[in-house]
Motif scaffolding. Structure first.
Motif, PDB file in Angstrom:
ATOM      1  N   UNK A 227       0.855  -1.184   0.000  1.00 44.18           N
ATOM      2  CA  UNK A 227       0.000   0.000   0.000  1.00 44.18           C
ATOM      3  C   UNK A 227       0.890   1.233   0.000  1.00 44.18           C
ATOM      4  N   UNK A 228       0.488   2.215  -0.769  1.00 41.29           N
ATOM      5  CA  UNK A 228       1.155   3.509  -0.747  1.00 41.29           C
ATOM      6  C   UNK A 228       0.114   4.552  -0.373  1.00 41.29           C
ATOM      7  N   UNK A 229       0.373   5.277   0.710  1.00 39.32           N
ATOM      8  CA  UNK A 229      -0.576   6.258   1.230  1.00 39.32           C
ATOM      9  C   UNK A 229       0.079   7.628   1.222  1.00 39.32           C
ATOM     10  N   UNK A 230      -0.673   8.645   0.849  1.00 39.16           N
ATOM     11  CA  UNK A 230      -0.097   9.989   0.780  1.00 39.16           C
ATOM     12  C   UNK A 230      -1.165  11.032   1.080  1.00 39.16           C
ATOM     13  N   UNK A 231      -0.696  12.204   1.480  1.00 40.53           N
ATOM     14  CA  UNK A 231      -1.545  13.384   1.628  1.00 40.53           C
ATOM     15  C   UNK A 231      -1.094  14.410   0.599  1.00 40.53           C
ATOM     16  N   UNK A 232      -2.054  14.975  -0.107  1.00 40.62           N
ATOM     17  CA  UNK A 232      -1.754  15.971  -1.130  1.00 40.62           C
ATOM     18  C   UNK A 232      -2.536  17.246  -0.846  1.00 40.62           C
ATOM     19  N   UNK A 275      -1.525  15.739  19.350  1.00 42.78           N
ATOM     20  CA  UNK A 275      -0.491  14.865  18.792  1.00 42.78           C
ATOM     21  C   UNK A 275      -0.622  14.718  17.279  1.00 42.78           C
ATOM     22  N   UNK A 276      -1.760  15.139  16.726  1.00 43.06           N
ATOM     23  CA  UNK A 276      -1.985  15.019  15.290  1.00 43.06           C
ATOM     24  C   UNK A 276      -1.756  16.384  14.640  1.00 43.06           C
ATOM     25  N   UNK A 277      -0.587  16.554  14.102  1.00 39.86           N
ATOM     26  CA  UNK A 277      -0.199  17.856  13.573  1.00 39.86           C
ATOM     27  C   UNK A 277      -0.674  18.049  12.142  1.00 39.86           C
ATOM     28  N   UNK A 278      -0.864  19.310  11.769  1.00 43.55           N
ATOM     29  CA  UNK A 278      -1.173  19.645  10.384  1.00 43.55           C
ATOM     30  C   UNK A 278      -0.025  19.153   9.518  1.00 43.55           C
ATOM     31  N   UNK A 279      -0.308  18.437   8.443  1.00 45.93           N
ATOM     32  CA  UNK A 279       0.758  17.713   7.744  1.00 45.93           C
ATOM     33  C   UNK A 279       1.658  18.554   6.849  1.00 45.93           C
ATOM     34  N   UNK A 280       1.298  19.813   6.591  1.00 46.35           N
ATOM     35  CA  UNK A 280       2.067  20.619   5.655  1.00 46.35           C
ATOM     36  C   UNK A 280       2.642  21.855   6.338  1.00 46.35           C
ATOM     37  N   UNK A 281       3.716  22.372   5.751  1.00 41.67           N
ATOM     38  CA  UNK A 281       4.321  23.596   6.291  1.00 41.67           C
ATOM     39  C   UNK A 281       3.450  24.806   5.995  1.00 41.67           C
ATOM     40  N   UNK A 282       2.777  24.801   4.855  1.00 38.34           N
ATOM     41  CA  UNK A 282       1.895  25.898   4.451  1.00 38.34           C
ATOM     42  C   UNK A 282       0.459  25.395   4.353  1.00 38.34           C
ATOM     43  N   UNK A 283      -0.531  26.258   4.612  1.00 36.87           N
ATOM     44  CA  UNK A 283      -1.932  25.817   4.543  1.00 36.87           C
ATOM     45  C   UNK A 283      -2.391  25.585   3.103  1.00 36.87           C
ATOM     46  N   UNK A 321       2.890  17.559  -1.220  1.00 36.54           N
ATOM     47  CA  UNK A 321       2.497  16.182  -0.915  1.00 36.54           C
ATOM     48  C   UNK A 321       3.437  15.587   0.117  1.00 36.54           C
ATOM     49  N   UNK A 322       2.879  14.682   0.927  1.00 30.41           N
ATOM     50  CA  UNK A 322       3.649  13.931   1.915  1.00 30.41           C
ATOM     51  C   UNK A 322       3.305  12.461   1.713  1.00 30.41           C
ATOM     52  N   UNK A 323       4.322  11.620   1.538  1.00 25.92           N
ATOM     53  CA  UNK A 323       4.114  10.195   1.301  1.00 25.92           C
ATOM     54  C   UNK A 323       4.486   9.417   2.553  1.00 25.92           C
ATOM     55  N   UNK A 328       3.151   2.665  10.016  1.00 22.17           N
ATOM     56  CA  UNK A 328       2.762   3.552  11.124  1.00 22.17           C
ATOM     57  C   UNK A 328       2.376   4.933  10.604  1.00 22.17           C
ATOM     58  N   UNK A 329       3.145   5.446   9.654  1.00 24.69           N
ATOM     59  CA  UNK A 329       2.826   6.763   9.099  1.00 24.69           C
ATOM     60  C   UNK A 329       1.559   6.700   8.257  1.00 24.69           C
ATOM     61  N   UNK A 330       1.365   5.603   7.538  1.00 23.54           N
ATOM     62  CA  UNK A 330       0.127   5.428   6.780  1.00 23.54           C
ATOM     63  C   UNK A 330      -1.072   5.449   7.713  1.00 23.54           C
ATOM     64  N   UNK A 331      -0.967   4.740   8.831  1.00 21.82           N
ATOM     65  CA  UNK A 331      -2.066   4.730   9.798  1.00 21.82           C
ATOM     66  C   UNK A 331      -2.289   6.119  10.382  1.00 21.82           C
ATOM     67  N   UNK A 332      -1.201   6.860  10.582  1.00 21.84           N
ATOM     68  CA  UNK A 332      -1.333   8.219  11.117  1.00 21.84           C
ATOM     69  C   UNK A 332      -2.109   9.111  10.155  1.00 21.84           C
ATOM     70  N   UNK A 333      -1.890   8.926   8.847  1.00 28.38           N
ATOM     71  CA  UNK A 333      -2.642   9.706   7.859  1.00 28.38           C
ATOM     72  C   UNK A 333      -4.141   9.371   7.947  1.00 28.38           C
TER      73      UNK A 333
END
Length: 487
Positions: A227-232, A275-283, A321-323, A328-333
């Motif tokens: 599985x490949x999980x990402x936030x865009x 504990x769940x931080x915004x995933x990007x440096x910019x909004x 994007x953050x991959x 563990x990181x996939x579950x965090x997403x």
């Protein structure tokens, strides 16, 4: 005499004889957990909570209910969001809890099926499938407590609909107790069965108004090897739609998740779950959570994903994007996505909508409806998220900062509901995508469906449950019958 007017003492005594006194609950301390819905929006009363042990006992309880004219309310894990498993306030209805029907009857890896009773918790089915190196594709936030009977009764969706379909598409056969107390054995593990009316599909999504689902044959799939999980991060829902089309072109059936989350949705999670931080440096106005599931290799999945992201960033659709680098990181997403409803609850009462519109209309729907709500309730905060790949949007409205949530609901809930429903209707959508109608939206459904559709639904209800004893007042109104009112 109406069912709600009949004395229920003899019925309760008869149920105790059949089920055993320990499994017929009448003490308020014992019945309380069964009488309030998950959102605590509805609290009813019941003459008893019945806990049958198997299908035969469910059928016996239904026959007694018919004999004594007692309406019954089937209930699974009581995690519903529309009040469909909550009795009315008359104290004359009986709740039939399926939680003791909790056996996995069979797993057939060669046929890729699992046969389960209605009270099996969804997470247990997933775990058993995984033990057989298979995937049970239904996944949703309540999977640790919801039960498969309830998932079937509401035709639950979840995060895998884009690839695997909703619960209806995952079901091959059913076992059902009819309103007459008969048992229909439709537990056929067949992909093809063209021998008449599809009774299975009639009961799925009916919320117990036509009969009680007691067991089901569910589809399994080969477990993906990677599985490949990402936030865009994207600028708008319109960009997200273009990104979805691009992802489908690159990945095809490997694209198993495509979730849309507004900026405020994620900010709300960070506010209440530090504990769940915004995933990007910019909004970014919108964030997409996407997942590829590959049966070949992780290298193959990542190569596909890199090509997709290279094109999406090159064309300006994706801003950042953050991959996920590991499980563990996939579950965090995914935790970010699943904590949005919890963050909303922590922020205070809100106006929830579970709607669907054609996928191509989502961008326009959000733009138009946001603007109308801004005019109607200035300062209202929009918590918009959902399964973009199947057009299902959780379109929720939070009170303005500093405004008492209860007062906001009292002032605006009816107006905002009407506004949203009118917009959904204008876009030829549905006011309930995956939560069901229950008692929350039954009247609105009767209003927005065509007269022909309403009459067809009423005819089915009358034909299968002529005495209106199966979860009356839910899903469809039948005016003039016991427990009903005109819509």
């Amino acid at each position: 005499m109406n069912a709600s007017a009949r004395p229920t003492g003899p019925f309760v005594a008869a149920c105790s004889d059949v089920l055993g006194a320990a499994h017929v609950l009448t003490d308020p301390r014992d019945t309380a957990p069964f009488l309030t819905d998950w959102r605590r929006r509805y609290t009813g009363e019941a003459c008893a909570v019945l806990l049958p042990a198997d299908t035969q006992q469910v059928a016996a309880a239904v026959r007694l209910a018919r004999e004594y004219r007692v309406a019954i309310v089937p209930q699974g894990g009581n995690t519903g969001l529309a009040g469909g498993a909550t009795p009315d306030t008359s104290g004359a209805q009986a709740v039939v809890s399926l939680r003791r029907l909790n056996r996995i009857r069979d797993v057939d890896p060669h046929n890729n099926t699992i046969t389960v009773e209605a009270g099996v918790v969804l997470a247990e089915i997933q775990a058993r499938a995984e033990a057989e190196q298979r995937l049970f594709a239904l996944s949703l936030a309540a999977e640790g407590s919801c039960m498969i009977g309830g998932n079937l009764s509401t035709n639950a969706g979840g995060t895998g609909v884009l690839r695997y379909g909703n619960t209806r598409e995952l079901c091959l056969g059913l076992e059902v107790v009819t309103p007459q107390g008969e048992i229909w054995d439709g537990l056929r593990a067949l992909r093809k069965d063209n021998t008449g009316y599809d009774l299975r599909d009639l009961y799925i999504g009916a919320e117990g108004t036509l009969g009680i689902i007691t067991a089901a044959v569910m589809k399994l799939h080969p477990a993906p090897v990677a599985r490949v999980t990402a936030l865009a991060g994207l600028a708008s829902p319109h960009a997200a739609l273009d990104f979805l089309a691009m992802a489908q072109r690159h990945a095809g059936a490997l694209l198993t998740g495509f979730e849309l989350m507004s900026d405020f949705s994620l900010r709300l999670v960070g506010r209440h779950f530090g504990q769940m931080r915004y995933p990007f440096a910019e909004p970014h106005a919108q964030t997409v959570l996407l997942e590829l599931s590959d049966s070949e290799s992780e290298e193959h999945a990542r190569t596909l994903f890199e090509r997709l992201m290279e094109e999406a960033i090159g064309k300006g659709l994706v801003e950042d994007a953050v991959v996920a680098e590991n499980l563990a990181q996939s579950q965090a997403f995914w935790d970010l996505r699943e904590h949005i409803p919890l963050a909303q609850a922590a922020e205070g009462l809100n106006i929830k909508q579970d709607i669907s519109v054609p996928i191509s209309s989502i961008g326009r729907f959000i733009d138009e409806t946001d603007a109308l709500i801004a005019k109607t309730a200035p300062g209202a905060r929009m918590v918009t998220f959902g399964h973009l790949g199947d057009g299902n949007l959780h379109y929720n409205v939070q009170a303005p900062e500093g405004v008492d949530p209860e007062q906001f609901l009292a002032d605006y809930q009816k107006r905002i509901n009407t506004l949203v429903y009118e917009q959904v209707h204008a876009h030829r959508g549905s006011i309930s995508a995956e939560h069901g109608l229950g008692q929350l939206k039954v009247d609105e459904a009767m209003r927005y469906k065509s007269p022909v559709e309403v009459r067809l639904m009423q005819a089915i209800k009358a034909a299968l449950d002529p005495e209106n004893l199966m979860n009356p007042g839910k899903v469809v109104r039948v005016p003039g019958r016991s427990g009903e009112k005109a819509s």
